[in-house]
Design an enzyme around this catalytic site. Structure first.
Site, mmCIF file in Angstrom:
data_model
loop_
_atom_site.group_PDB
_atom_site.id
_atom_site.type_symbol
_atom_site.label_atom_id
_atom_site.label_comp_id
_atom_site.label_asym_id
_atom_site.label_seq_id
_atom_site.Cartn_x
_atom_site.Cartn_y
_atom_site.Cartn_z
ATOM 1 N N GLY A 10 62.910 65.563 -9.800
ATOM 2 C CA GLY A 10 63.941 66.573 -9.655
ATOM 3 C C GLY A 10 63.445 67.954 -10.021
ATOM 4 N N PHE A 11 64.331 68.923 -9.894
ATOM 5 C CA PHE A 11 64.036 70.318 -10.196
ATOM 6 C C PHE A 11 63.506 70.478 -11.618
ATOM 7 C CE2 PHE A 11 66.472 74.275 -11.699
ATOM 8 C CZ PHE A 11 65.387 75.124 -11.530
ATOM 9 N N TYR A 150 80.773 63.901 -12.746
ATOM 10 C CA TYR A 150 79.612 64.458 -13.446
ATOM 11 C C TYR A 150 79.967 64.817 -14.882
ATOM 12 C CZ TYR A 150 75.505 67.451 -14.240
ATOM 13 O OH TYR A 150 74.347 68.002 -14.730
#
Length: 321
Positions: A10-11, A150
């Site tokens: 991921g980032f 989330y």
């Protein structure tokens, strides 16, 4: 040290891999590529101190070597419903990463007597009634709203991490991450910085939601990664949580105008309705990070945007986006 990083493609995870490898540590990356990008790790293929396990962290995690630290970053993170990487389009996977993934990652830390870091989020503050947000603020979250998959996954992950700290004595750290940007974000991530940059580079109108007067504080990725490293290195018994982010606040319209100026684009702004549950303000109180770690962001917004624009412009020019 030998370090396990979940969400390694991921980032943020990929930048963490780079940081710890530069410091001479051995890194085991783990990702199932549901939102992670294999290209973010391609440059590490020949590094003898890096290995990779393709795995979904919501299933039992087996690591063939003893590890000294576990950094749990596996989760979809974009709130944008128009993005294929958005957690509203991956609701069950998001909840599993926050609940089962955290449980399994904590299990690895416990079994190895390893230090554990949880990547939590400013989203646990919800629609904040306190500004700026301190770690002591309990938040204002809609538990059944569109963004709750989330928010609640991360809130549960924090509670589980504290349970392992208190009951099992696991050496834990919780970091609440505020808006971060930089190279290796998905160009079609849907979050405001990559959205504005790709629209400006393609000479398309920049999409502003609501009146554009809502505010965010934008932290460049290198600053955030430095904060993670400093928190992991401190010998203090400190489970967290700790806010990491940039306290400099900008309206969305101000951000749009900066992107236009830095890209030289003549694109116009178009205004669309505000998405559900989108907070009006988001700004960290970083007093704890400053006093405990001596940490605060160093990269100014224009400098960080310039580096990010160069990265995205390279992707577009090479036909990779």
């Amino acid at each position: 040290m030998r370090i396990l990083i979940t969400g390694a493609a991921g980032f943020l995870g990929s930048h963490l891999c780079d940081r710890f490898l530069r410091e001479g540590h051995e890194v085991i990356g783990m990702d199932n590529f549901i939102t992670g990008n294999p290209q973010n790790l391609a440059h590490l293929a020949a590094d003898q101190n890096f290995s990779f396990i393709r795995h979904d962290v919501s299933n039992f995690i087996f690591v063939p070597k003893k590890v000294d630290a576990v950094l749990h970053f596996a989760s979809p993170a974009s709130p944008n419903p128009l993005s294929p990487y958005g957690y509203t389009n991956l609701p069950i996977q998001t909840m599993k990463a926050g609940a089962l993934g955290t449980l399994n990652a904590l299990g690895v830390a416990k079994a190895n007597n390893a230090r554990f870091l949880l990547a939590s989020t400013s989203e646990i503050y919800g629609m904040p009634l306190e500004h700026p947000q301190k770690e002591s603020y309990f938040g204002n979250v809609d538990t059944i709203g569109i963004r709750s998959v989330y928010d609640e996954a991360k809130r549960f992950a924090e509670s589980l991490t504290m349970a392992y700290y208190r009951f099992h004595g696991v050496d834990t750290r919780i970091v609440r991450i505020f808006n971060t940007y930089g190279p290796r974000m998905h160009l079609d991530d849907g979050r405001v910085v990559p959205n504005f940059i790709q629209q400006a580079l393609r000479k398309e109108p920049l999409t502003v939601y609501g009146d554009g007067q809502q505010t965010r504080s934008f932290c460049y990725v290198d600053d955030l990664i430095a904060g993670f490293q400093q928190l992991m290195a401190t010998p203090d018994d400190f489970p967290g949580p700790m806010n990491l982010g940039n306290p400099n606040e900008f309206t969305i319209v101000e951000l749009a105008n900066r992107v236009l100026a830095l890209t030289g684009s003549r694109s116009k702004l178009v205004f669309e309705p505000m998405p559900a549950d989108d907070p009006r303000q988001r700004k960290p109180d970083i007093g704890l990070a400053k006093s405990m770690l001596g940490w605060e962001p160093k990269v100014q917004l224009d400098a960080g945007l310039t580096r990010t624009i160069e990265y995205f412009d390279g992707l577009i020019s090479r036909g990779l986006a």
